[in-house]
Design a protein around this motif. Structure first.
Motif, short mmCIF file in Angstrom:
data_model
loop_
_atom_site.label_atom_id
_atom_site.label_comp_id
_atom_site.label_asym_id
_atom_site.label_seq_id
_atom_site.Cartn_x
_atom_site.Cartn_y
_atom_site.Cartn_z
N ALA A 35 0.90 -1.15 0.00
CA ALA A 35 -0.06 0.04 0.03
C ALA A 35 0.94 1.25 0.07
CB ALA A 35 -0.84 -0.02 1.21
N GLU A 36 2.09 1.10 0.83
CA GLU A 36 2.86 2.35 0.86
C GLU A 36 3.50 2.82 -0.30
OE1 GLU A 36 3.31 4.52 3.19
OE2 GLU A 36 1.91 3.36 4.58
N LYS A 37 3.59 1.78 -1.53
CA LYS A 37 3.96 1.95 -2.82
C LYS A 37 3.19 2.57 -3.86
CE LYS A 37 7.64 -1.75 -2.33
NZ LYS A 37 8.91 -1.02 -2.63
N MET A 38 2.00 2.35 -3.39
CA MET A 38 0.97 2.85 -4.44
C MET A 38 0.55 4.01 -4.36
SD MET A 38 0.66 -0.35 -5.52
CE MET A 38 -0.78 0.22 -6.87
N HIS A 39 1.46 4.89 -5.45
CA HIS A 39 1.15 6.44 -5.41
C HIS A 39 0.22 7.05 -6.19
CE1 HIS A 39 4.38 6.48 -2.48
NE2 HIS A 39 5.26 5.72 -3.55
N ARG A 40 -0.08 6.37 -7.20
CA ARG A 40 -1.36 6.72 -8.31
C ARG A 40 -2.43 5.85 -8.24
NH1 ARG A 40 2.07 7.92 -13.71
NH2 ARG A 40 -0.25 8.58 -14.31
N ARG A 41 -3.64 6.28 -8.41
CA ARG A 41 -4.75 5.51 -8.45
C ARG A 41 -4.76 4.52 -9.32
NH1 ARG A 41 -10.42 6.32 -10.15
NH2 ARG A 41 -11.93 5.32 -8.91
N SER A 42 -5.03 3.03 -8.60
CA SER A 42 -4.82 1.89 -9.29
C SER A 42 -6.04 0.98 -9.01
CB SER A 42 -3.72 1.25 -9.12
OG SER A 42 -2.39 1.97 -9.46
#
Length: 312
Positions: A181-188
């Protein structure tokens, strides 16, 4: 199953990528007879023309054939970012495959092929894909990209999960979902394949799991959980009544029992667990979909299509 035999199975299906393509092409052709007929043009390198868009890229030849307006897609277009997550703990390598049995008839093989199928679909639609693999460690991470080289790299990793199974790996889903979750910076769109097996599970642990799934939803990500199971044995508990030794693949713990003596109680516990998972996911607006290794991949693909339409 020996590594050499597993490789033969993969090559026997003309490679993982080609097998995934066969699944997708069969699904697309079947959509013409289904409620998803309207989605079929999405796979032909076109998208539906929306009023107000530039008419520069309208495919007039397709308009002449279909009497509907579609615009051509181009390499640089990326409408969706999708991150696949695979639980690679030892319990996911159940059941043990028989000689010449397809690799996707156990949970890890099913998850690998399902991921390759979704990747094939994402590639056709010019969408970006990433991958995370975890067990008792965070084994692999690739960010979302759409290049052919990136797809090939991820497919190689998926094949490696089949060819190099490791023994006695436990599950630490909570820790690694938080890290992902910490690596997900753009909506996916985030898609998780797991058997939801945790030998230390209790009410408190279940709550922390859903906190981790909620963390995945931050920044308006859309989360889909595919709960992968072997229906015959893990749900229906189909064993004869000979004395059997059951071994926990993650802890090594063993128990000797007659299956018939606990079948009814087991099935009640499993049913209650599944209902609890479904209810809690629904309350948290997480899409929860049980899938059995005995089934086709249609449920995977239709779920993806519906979720993508709602992704907006």
């Amino acid at each position: 199953m020996k590594i050499e035999e597993q490789k033969e199975l993969i090559s026997g299906f003309k490679h993982l990528e080609l097998l995934a393509n066969q699944v997708v092409e069969g699904f697309i052709s079947g959509m013409h007879k289904s409620p998803f007929h309207g989605f079929s043009a999405e796979f032909a390198e076109h998208k539906v023309y929306n009023t107000g868009e530039s008419t520069k890229h309208i495919d007039w030849k397709l308009f002449a054939k279909t009497d509907r307006l579609y615009t051509k897609r181009f390499e640089e277009e990326t409408n969706l970012r999708c991150h696949l997550i695979i639980d690679n703990s030892s319990s996911m390598h159940y059941p043990k495959l028989k000689t010449n049995e397809p690799f996707y008839h156990n949970k890890i093989g099913f998850s690998v092929l399902a991921s390759a199928v979704l990747m094939n679909l994402l590639k056709k639609q010019r969408d970006a894909v990433g991958l995370s693999v975890y067990s008792d460690t965070y084994e692999y991470y690739a960010p979302e990209k759409g290049s052919d080289r990136h797809h090939r790299m991820i497919l190689n990793k998926l094949e490696d999960l089949l060819e190099n199974p490791k023994q006695s790996k436990s599950t630490d889903t909570v820790t690694y979902l938080h890290q992902i979750a910490e690596k997900m910076h753009r909506r996916s769109m985030i898609i998780l394949f797991t058997d939801m097996f945790d030998p230390t599970a209790n009410d408190s642990k279940t709550e922390t799991l859903f906190n981790a799934l909620q963390h995945l939803k931050h920044d308006k990500h859309r989360v889909v959980v595919f709960h992968v199971i072997d229906k015959q044995t893990e749900i229906n508990f189909n064993f004869d009544n000979a004395p059997r030794k059951f071994i926990d693949l993650e802890t090594g713990e063993q128990i000797n029992i007659f299956a018939d003596s606990i079948k009814e109680a087991y099935e009640e516990k499993v049913e209650a667990y599944f209902k609890s998972l479904a209810l809690t996911c629904a309350q948290n607006k997480i899409k929860y979909v049980p899938v059995a290794v005995e089934e086709s991949f249609e449920k995977i693909l239709t779920t993806y299509l519906v979720e993508k339409q709602m992704f907006g």
